[in-house]
Design a protein around this motif. Sequence first.
Motif, PDB file in Angstrom:
ATOM      1  N   PRO A  25       0.668  -1.246   0.216  1.00  0.00           N
ATOM      2  CA  PRO A  25      -0.117  -0.047  -0.123  1.00  0.00           C
ATOM      3  C   PRO A  25       0.844   1.218   0.000  1.00  0.00           C
ATOM      4  N   ARG A  26       0.412   2.155  -0.625  1.00  0.00           N
ATOM      5  CA  ARG A  26       1.247   3.675  -0.788  1.00  0.00           C
ATOM      6  C   ARG A  26       1.512   4.064   0.825  1.00  0.00           C
ATOM      7  N   ASP A  58      -6.331  -1.050   4.407  1.00  0.00           N
ATOM      8  CA  ASP A  58      -5.771   0.431   4.540  1.00  0.00           C
ATOM      9  C   ASP A  58      -7.057   1.102   3.486  1.00  0.00           C
ATOM     10  N   GLU A  61      -5.935   3.425   0.575  1.00  0.00           N
ATOM     11  CA  GLU A  61      -5.612   2.869  -0.512  1.00  0.00           C
ATOM     12  C   GLU A  61      -6.731   2.266  -1.283  1.00  0.00           C
ATOM     13  N   SER A 316      -4.969  -3.242  -1.154  1.00  0.00           N
ATOM     14  CA  SER A 316      -5.392  -2.628   0.187  1.00  0.00           C
ATOM     15  C   SER A 316      -5.247  -3.309   1.573  1.00  0.00           C
TER      16      SER A 316
END
Length: 450
Positions: A25-26, A58, A61, A316
């Motif tokens: 995830p970012r 997340d 995300e 995610s």
Amino acid sequence: MMTGSRPDWLRVPPDLNALAPRLWPRSARRDPDGVVSVGGVAVTEVAHRFATPAYLFDEAEFLARCAEFRAAFHDFDIFYAGKSFLCKAVARLVAGAGLNLDVCTGGELAVALAAGFPAERIVMHGNNKSAAELDRALRAGVGRIVVDSFDEITLLTELALAAGVRQTVLVRATVGVRADTHSHIATAHDDQKFGLSVTSGAAAEAVRRILAAGVLDLAGLHTHIGSQIFGTGEFAEAAHRAVALHAEIAHEHGVALPELSLGGGFGIAYVAPHDPVPPGVLAERLRTLVAKECAELGVAPPRLAIEPGRAISGPSGVTLYRVGVLKHLPGLRTYVGVDGGMSDNIRPPLYGGVYTAALGNRTSTAGPMLSRVVGKHCDAGDIVVPDEYLPADLAVGDLLVVPNTGAYCRSLSNNFNHVPRPPVLAVADGQVRVIIRGETEDDLLRLDVG
């Protein structure tokens, strides 16, 4: 120590502490102490407060990926495939993001309705829907039902007449395309359970029966070629064959069906060699292809729909485990036993799913160790990460984080060996909240009435 066989694609990473952006995830980070965080929440905090194993979801995300699909496929209808991961919180996120929802069973429909998801924005799939499931969908006002057999057409017609309602339907057309994916998740070749064959003429006959039924409104065709697909060639061929049937229907019945669903199955990067097609590229190729095919066949282009699930939910989610045992097998590899396994992620033994993993509670300066992360279940196939290089100083008590577990891990979870399923914890902006509580042994015993 770097011993043992490994797949051709596996390479020793230049930095065992790095979190490869395409695979995480970012929001995933390592803090100065080496602790991994997701959504601003440290995995050590999660392990302390909720124990392990645990699914982390997340939210940012998930919403970012919804927005990316919404922007790329701005002229399509987008149905999030709930089978990849669905709960009330996710249904509300999907609704708020402006996406529609795809459900496959009465249970998934119940979750969507309990979350207040608008029934008219739901499409219902399934190859063997019961009378009760169909009746509930009719009475709830589900927007689309994808019919999968002649028997279902008959049953749905009877139920609609009894309920005094009309129902909009799509025909699931099996277009005869074998996707380049595992056989268990390839769904558009003729020799499998889904849909009505285009090649045999069954799909065309289904259209005739629906048009004759009087209470079913045929909106269009539905195709789905499978899951975890990286190229666009199979999607293009499926669209080509579906548009050809669309044109045949227009010419035979004088009916220009307004919709065509191209399904989902868009792949994600579980390991470094995976190279998924970006949503924008995929959208442009599909819209251009369908427009070209329709022009050549002299029919109006239908409104297109897609059903991304894994491509939104997969990246995610991550799963957090604690290491409980290490077995160093000289000349082979090290087996790393964690406190979960095939009860929380059955994809590796079920159809060869591959994952990566990272040390979550600290950094390491040790060299690479060829490892296989395995679970606690009494089955030799209980493998979480088949092949990975982990730090050679990995120790009992360390935390491992496995990314890309947001799709199909919780959905396919089970109680093998009477192991309770982990919680799902939503993380966002440094906060964590339970969206699905973890099971307990009391939950398991409550169902055992013998």
